[in-house]
Write an enzyme that holds these catalytic residues in place. Structure first.
Site, PDB file in Angstrom:
ATOM      1  N   ASN A   1      49.495  45.117  38.494  1.00  0.00           N
ATOM      2  CA  ASN A   1      49.173  44.511  39.794  1.00  0.00           C
ATOM      3  C   ASN A   1      50.247  44.809  40.824  1.00  0.00           C
ATOM      4  OD1 ASN A   1      47.247  42.924  41.238  1.00  0.00           O
ATOM      5  ND2 ASN A   1      48.769  41.286  41.344  1.00  0.00           N
TER       6      ASN A   1
ATOM      7  N   GLY B   1      41.855  36.033  40.823  1.00  0.00           N
ATOM      8  CA  GLY B   1      41.000  35.073  40.124  1.00  0.00           C
ATOM      9  C   GLY B   1      39.978  35.750  39.222  1.00  0.00           C
ATOM     10  N   ALA B   2      39.424  36.868  39.696  1.00  0.00           N
ATOM     11  CA  ALA B   2      38.357  37.533  38.953  1.00  0.00           C
ATOM     12  C   ALA B   2      38.847  38.188  37.670  1.00  0.00           C
ATOM     13  CB  ALA B   2      37.697  38.576  39.849  1.00  0.00           C
TER      14      ALA B   2
ATOM     15  N   ARG C   1      52.123  37.855  39.761  1.00  0.00           N
ATOM     16  CA  ARG C   1      50.796  37.324  39.416  1.00  0.00           C
ATOM     17  C   ARG C   1      50.355  37.843  38.045  1.00  0.00           C
ATOM     18  NH1 ARG C   1      46.295  37.817  43.926  1.00  0.00           N
ATOM     19  NH2 ARG C   1      45.605  35.808  43.139  1.00  0.00           N
TER      20      ARG C   1
ATOM     21  N   GLY D   1      44.691  44.707  38.542  1.00  0.00           N
ATOM     22  CA  GLY D   1      44.481  43.520  39.379  1.00  0.00           C
ATOM     23  C   GLY D   1      44.735  42.248  38.595  1.00  0.00           C
TER      24      GLY D   1
ATOM     25  N   ASP E   1      31.662  34.191  32.961  1.00  0.00           N
ATOM     26  CA  ASP E   1      32.008  35.505  33.531  1.00  0.00           C
ATOM     27  C   ASP E   1      32.442  36.494  32.447  1.00  0.00           C
ATOM     28  OD1 ASP E   1      31.445  34.865  36.178  1.00  0.00           O
ATOM     29  OD2 ASP E   1      33.459  34.095  36.556  1.00  0.00           O
TER      30      ASP E   1
ATOM     31  N   LYS F   1      35.319  26.529  41.643  1.00  0.00           N
ATOM     32  CA  LYS F   1      35.368  26.683  40.176  1.00  0.00           C
ATOM     33  C   LYS F   1      36.449  25.823  39.512  1.00  0.00           C
ATOM     34  CE  LYS F   1      33.574  31.406  39.897  1.00  0.00           C
ATOM     35  NZ  LYS F   1      33.758  32.734  39.298  1.00  0.00           N
TER      36      LYS F   1
ATOM     37  N   ILE G   1      34.515  45.599  38.384  1.00  0.00           N
ATOM     38  CA  ILE G   1      33.721  44.380  38.558  1.00  0.00           C
ATOM     39  C   ILE G   1      33.114  44.308  39.959  1.00  0.00           C
ATOM     40  CG2 ILE G   1      35.021  43.142  36.811  1.00  0.00           C
ATOM     41  CD1 ILE G   1      36.170  41.497  39.164  1.00  0.00           C
TER      42      ILE G   1
ATOM     43  N   GLY H   1      29.497  47.359  37.787  1.00  0.00           N
ATOM     44  CA  GLY H   1      29.696  45.923  37.610  1.00  0.00           C
ATOM     45  C   GLY H   1      28.463  45.055  37.796  1.00  0.00           C
TER      46      GLY H   1
HETATM   47  P1  ATR Z   1      39.773  37.579  43.313  1.00  0.00           P
HETATM   48  O1  ATR Z   1      39.987  36.124  43.080  1.00  0.00           O
HETATM   49  O2  ATR Z   1      38.395  37.917  43.816  1.00  0.00           O
HETATM   50  O3  ATR Z   1      40.195  38.431  42.177  1.00  0.00           O
HETATM   51  P2  ATR Z   1      42.252  37.806  44.772  1.00  0.00           P
HETATM   52  O4  ATR Z   1      42.780  36.640  44.036  1.00  0.00           O
HETATM   53  O5  ATR Z   1      42.495  37.868  46.230  1.00  0.00           O
HETATM   54  O6  ATR Z   1      40.681  37.936  44.599  1.00  0.00           O
HETATM   55  O7  ATR Z   1      42.776  39.142  44.064  1.00  0.00           O
HETATM   56  C1  ATR Z   1      42.508  40.388  44.570  1.00  0.00           C
HETATM   57  C2  ATR Z   1      43.176  41.434  43.676  1.00  0.00           C
HETATM   58  O8  ATR Z   1      43.108  42.686  44.346  1.00  0.00           O
HETATM   59  C3  ATR Z   1      44.664  41.173  43.426  1.00  0.00           C
HETATM   60  O9  ATR Z   1      45.029  41.726  42.185  1.00  0.00           O
HETATM   61  C4  ATR Z   1      45.301  41.942  44.579  1.00  0.00           C
HETATM   62  O10 ATR Z   1      46.654  42.298  44.369  1.00  0.00           O
HETATM   63  P3  ATR Z   1      47.834  41.247  44.765  1.00  0.00           P
HETATM   64  O11 ATR Z   1      47.851  40.198  43.693  1.00  0.00           O
HETATM   65  O12 ATR Z   1      49.058  42.065  44.801  1.00  0.00           O
HETATM   66  O13 ATR Z   1      47.440  40.683  46.113  1.00  0.00           O
HETATM   67  C5  ATR Z   1      44.439  43.178  44.579  1.00  0.00           C
HETATM   68  N1  ATR Z   1      44.493  43.892  45.862  1.00  0.00           N
HETATM   69  C6  ATR Z   1      43.841  43.564  46.993  1.00  0.00           C
HETATM   70  N2  ATR Z   1      44.140  44.453  47.972  1.00  0.00           N
HETATM   71  C7  ATR Z   1      44.998  45.355  47.433  1.00  0.00           C
HETATM   72  C8  ATR Z   1      45.666  46.528  47.911  1.00  0.00           C
HETATM   73  N3  ATR Z   1      45.512  46.941  49.169  1.00  0.00           N
HETATM   74  N4  ATR Z   1      46.477  47.202  47.060  1.00  0.00           N
HETATM   75  C9  ATR Z   1      46.648  46.791  45.790  1.00  0.00           C
HETATM   76  N5  ATR Z   1      46.036  45.693  45.257  1.00  0.00           N
HETATM   77  C10 ATR Z   1      45.229  44.988  46.078  1.00  0.00           C
END
Ligand code: ATR
EC number: 1.1.1.25
Length: 285
Positions: free
Chosen positions: A160, A139-140, A165, A136, A111, A75, A225, A248
């Site tokens: 988050n 990227g999404a 982030r 969260g 999106d 993307k 989502i 979603g």
């Molecule tokens: P995407 O691009 O699909 O959104 P990503 O960039 O890996 O995927 O982001 C995943 C999201 O889920 C992030 O907000 C991540 O939190 P971090 O930024 O702290 O990594 C969150 N996430 C994934 N596993 C988690 C967990 N066990 N507890 C809390 N947040 C989690």
């Protein structure tokens, strides 16, 4: 508005790496069939190192495609290599939809529009509140933060695990967007009218934390989502606690509408039969 849009038999793609699990061919194939159009839409896997060449072949017409969808991990590069990314793409730094018009490669990101259209369809009035919580910051979450802000929410609180982030996104999306660590979740939920899970928690049978939604406004909407499973653990908890929920899947369906219209010249409709088709496919795999 080039002649190409009026021409029958356009070819479109979805590209990513990997791409074989994409449900986009099913969605666009359904619309081509129900609208009686002779075009095609297929998955076209392109490795990261070959993506620039693929875009070149798109621009010079040798690929034969009128445009297509772009997913992970392409993307960002799609945005950078397009001739004319729109404003939404510029702010996100990423595009998911490409189309050629008079030899110019345009790009947008649908999106956010998919997210909004899903809520408009399934819970009209969802936007009557001023405060939203986005759980969260991956990227999404970006297109969603942008879309909720552009819809008119006055305060958008990103919560988050990794607060840095969330801060990056608050900086990117401007003064209405605030960043918080996970520990602040209950506090920022107070009185909010919309809760959006953009984390991967609860996806595909993975566990999700127990969340207390009761600080939200009593008529708040909770959405996710993630759509596999359709009713995620986060949605199930919210429903048990008495809140309206929106799954979603509709975001996936609605985000596909603008691309189809660009490539094939007709605006398709997200209907119950399309939703049922995708749900059946999810059960089969
Ligand atoms: P995407 O691009 O699909 O959104 P990503 O960039 O890996 O995927 O982001 C995943 C999201 O889920 C992030 O907000 C991540 O939190 P971090 O930024 O702290 O990594 C969150 N996430 C994934 N596993 C988690 C967990 N066990 N507890 C809390 N947040 C989690």
């Amino acid at each position: 508005m080039g002649d190409s849009r009026e021409t029958f038999g356009q070819k479109a793609f979805v590209t990513g790496f990997p791409i074989k699990h994409s449900r986009s061919p099913l969605i666009h194939g359904y619309w081509l069939k129900t609208l009686g159009l002779p075009g095609s839409y297929r998955a076209h896997e392109v490795a990261p190192e070959a993506f620039a060449d693929f875009i070149r072949s798109l621009k010079d017409g040798s690929s034969g495609f009128a445009g297509g969808n772009v997913t992970i991990p392409h993307k960002e590069l799609a945005f950078r290599l397009a001739d004319k990314p729109d404003e939404l793409s510029h702010e996100l730094g990423a595009s998911n939809t490409l189309w050629l018009d008079d030899g110019i490669l345009h790009a947008t990101n649908t999106d956010g529009r998919g997210f909004i259209a899903n809520l408009d369809e399934r819970h009209p009035g969802w936007d009557r509140h001023e405060t939203a919580v986005v759980f969260g910051a991956g990227g999404a979450s970006r297109a969603i933060i942008q879309a909720v802000r552009d819809r008119g929410f006055r305060e958008i609180h990103i919560v988050n695990r990794t607060v840095e982030r969330a801060r990056e996104l608050a900086d990117r999306f401007g003064p209405k967007v605030y960043a918080h660590p996970a520990a602040a979740l209950a506090e920022v939920m107070k009185g909010a009218g919309l809760f959006i899970n953009t984390t991967s928690l609860g996806m595909d049978g993975e566990p999700a934390p127990q969340l207390d939604f009761t600080p939200l406004s009593a008529d708040a909407v909770v959405t996710d989502i993630v759509y596999v499973p359709l009713k995620t653990p986060i949605l199930a908890q919210a429903e048990e606690q008495g809140f309206s929920i929106v799954d979603g899947l509709g975001m996936l369906l609605h985000q596909a509408v603008p691309g189809f219209e660009k490539w094939f010249g007709r605006r398709p409709v997200v209907d119950a039969a399309l939703r049922a088709l995708i749900i059946a496919d999810m059960k089969a795999h």
